[in-house]
Enzyme design. Sequence first.
Site, PDB file in Angstrom:
ATOM      1  N   LYS A   1       0.840  -1.204   0.000  1.00 17.78           N
ATOM      2  CA  LYS A   1       0.000   0.000   0.000  1.00 17.78           C
ATOM      3  C   LYS A   1       0.871   1.249   0.000  1.00 17.78           C
ATOM      4  CE  LYS A   1      -3.569   2.886   1.453  1.00 17.78           C
ATOM      5  NZ  LYS A   1      -4.798   3.209   2.145  1.00 17.78           N
TER       6      LYS A   1
ATOM      7  N   LYS B   1      -1.199  11.966   6.119  1.00 16.95           N
ATOM      8  CA  LYS B   1      -0.846  10.853   6.994  1.00 16.95           C
ATOM      9  C   LYS B   1      -0.125   9.754   6.193  1.00 16.95           C
ATOM     10  CE  LYS B   1      -3.950   7.782   8.248  1.00 16.95           C
ATOM     11  NZ  LYS B   1      -3.439   6.419   7.977  1.00 16.95           N
TER      12      LYS B   1
END
Lengths: 431, 431
Positions: free
Chosen positions: B179, B248
């Site tokens: 990811k 983030k």
Amino acid sequence: MSKPSIGFVGLGAMGFGMATNLVKQGYPVHGYDVFPASVERFKAAGGIPASSLKESAKDNDYYVCMVASAPQVQSVLFGDEGIVAALPQNATLLLCSTVPASYAQSVSAELVSVGRADINFIDAPVSGGAIRAAAGTLSIMAGASDSALEKGRFLLQEMSDAKKLYLVPGGIGAGSNMKMVHQVLAGIHILGASEAQGLAAKLGLDAAKTAEMIKGSRAWSWMHENRLQRMLEEDWHPGASALTIILKDVGIITTSARQSQFPTPLCSTAEQVYLSALLQGYGAVDDSSMVRQYFAEPITKVACAMSADETAEATQLVLDMMEVTNLVAAAEAVSFARFLNVDLKQFYELVSDAAGSSRQFMTKGLEMIEGRAEGEKLEEAVSRLEKAVQKARDLHCPLNLGNAALSVLYMAKRAGLGGEGSASVIKVFEK
Amino acid sequence: MSKPSIGFVGLGAMGFGMATNLVKQGYPVHGYDVFPASVERFKAAGGIPASSLKESAKDNDYYVCMVASAPQVQSVLFGDEGIVAALPQNATLLLCSTVPASYAQSVSAELVSVGRADINFIDAPVSGGAIRAAAGTLSIMAGASDSALEKGRFLLQEMSDAKKLYLVPGGIGAGSNMKMVHQVLAGIHILGASEAQGLAAKLGLDAAKTAEMIKGSRAWSWMHENRLQRMLEEDWHPGASALTIILKDVGIITTSARQSQFPTPLCSTAEQVYLSALLQGYGAVDDSSMVRQYFAEPITKVACAMSADETAEATQLVLDMMEVTNLVAAAEAVSFARFLNVDLKQFYELVSDAAGSSRQFMTKGLEMIEGRAEGEKLEEAVSRLEKAVQKARDLHCPLNLGNAALSVLYMAKRAGLGGEGSASVIKVFEK
């Protein structure tokens, strides 16, 4: 013997000081500016007002051009009412504006093509600010033919400090290149001063105390020391050194670097932050206001509530960040100077005593110039910067230069330089 | 046969969709969230409300954790009232939050150290947005032991599109790494979309028409196409994808990159712009608002007044800028993936059909993966980007990614890669 008459264009902050200094030295100075108020002010200071560009040039064997940019120079010199057509035969023309070296060279060529090869043209950008301009103690980086330099030398001497008149070998363009590579450091360090104090504020450190620590450390830069008071007082309007000024110089650097396809990652990073600030309306504001790009409040509002140990640890992060960033800045400047065949010995001498100076340039920059890489290993410097960058990230503090420097250092590390002295970072800029 | 009961924590935009999808599939889902209103909403949608973390875990053989960050995961799993102590023997735990791979690995270790090695732990970050979450068609990148994957596979299948469930080899951390390297592209392209449209506006181009040209060109990115409408409509409040979300993810990337001392110059550049925007108050705002970092007005206000030729020329600058920047982004992502031993074939397959996709990744990224470098020479790509960067500078338009990409390309050129195919830029990231 009476002193020769001098024409002068560009009576802004710097130009006004330079022109009135010549007046004080006893020269008849014919001054012109597009703003009539500046001409009036010059008249009040003892200058001879010129009502047009042509009038400022006519019958003056010496001429100083101190307008703000290459397009302005072009118009002043070669426009319909420009001075080149009006200058007497064998006049001496000093171009003191900061322009790209390639532009200064194009002026030489155009003088020839318009039939004015007789003009003694000197590429002589200056540095030092309005106060030194008025005192006749500027730094000047002058390049030209030997004969032109011979003619213009007395005038260069009147405007400069005896120790800060650099006759730069290499002819027209060499002076501008010397100034440009100096400005690589100035352009980075101006933002670096704000980045360091912004990080300090975010860490909860007292601004003045941190600055005091920086001053005595390997993180020191002339720009940090110079901009500090204005940063603390937020004395930004009108700007003593407006953002647009350093932005113009940085634009010359990155544009020239692109023409040479030379990487200037830190200078380019600083430029982007300056452009963002310009978009936010900071153009006319003093460049020490860049601290706002890192901390939303006046940094003097921060009251340090940490223990002595915590304070020392946090301060060390700021020092490490600034020091290692300045190390990479030195590599960027020295490598670009070397690439442009700038006389590195003269470059070192000049920077050491000028606004681009930093402790890192004085020590590690010298190692780079001399082909040495001693002391701390590159990977150790990386570790120190890394910690500061991580902490800034944890605090959501932008750290544009610190991150750009770290990327360069990682490239160096991947190139196998981790175990060499930290000055070897310069090798990533070299073939 | 009745379906097993599932515990679920984190009923935010994504989590709510995922949990209610499981409800629709007939699972008894015990949902918990720190916000009671979210639990109420889940109850109204057919879920079983849990009054505490422990209650959400008790007697549930399957558990899904979808809170926002690693610190939240840590508290949810191992806090005083955490779920690990409450889960039944041999339970299966899916961690779907986006966290650093190193953190996912630390969870494995901590499960052992607290005596819960019996738990089948799966590192399974997801991607695809709230709508696909609710439809059970997410992309999921799952890494774990074979036995854990065996146990959890049916649940992963319920939540994902059949073609978009990636069982990532490498165990715990491999899913998170997959990811993460995908997000390298997403993080760059989100800013890139704004940078391109900001430059277009500065050039005086019509926003929608320029976007149409980008769509059909080698400059295309999934993010540009996806963010465009919100950018044009300034549909930013509340953010469909808040700046803090991509910030983030980007923070995970740069932090992990620092741990590996791997350079991620474009991602790091994007991060700095995001942090600056955060400082300006854009945190909760949709990330398509980043266009404000490049152009001060709504870009739809620009009415193109150029001739067809001029328009074509200006549009080409935008396309070139975006294309070559995306080329360098592909190099940064592929090289980092390779460095992390990510399965590159799977990475390519995944990105091609996901939010990190771009025409450059599909073509040049594939060349990089396969060790080829064909077609246009690197120095030709450099020239195209150079022109766009210079024009942006002339217009005082920030161009953070474009400049960072150009610095990387100059490094490549200095490394002697100018005459090779443009995909060879990846070599500057490699040893």
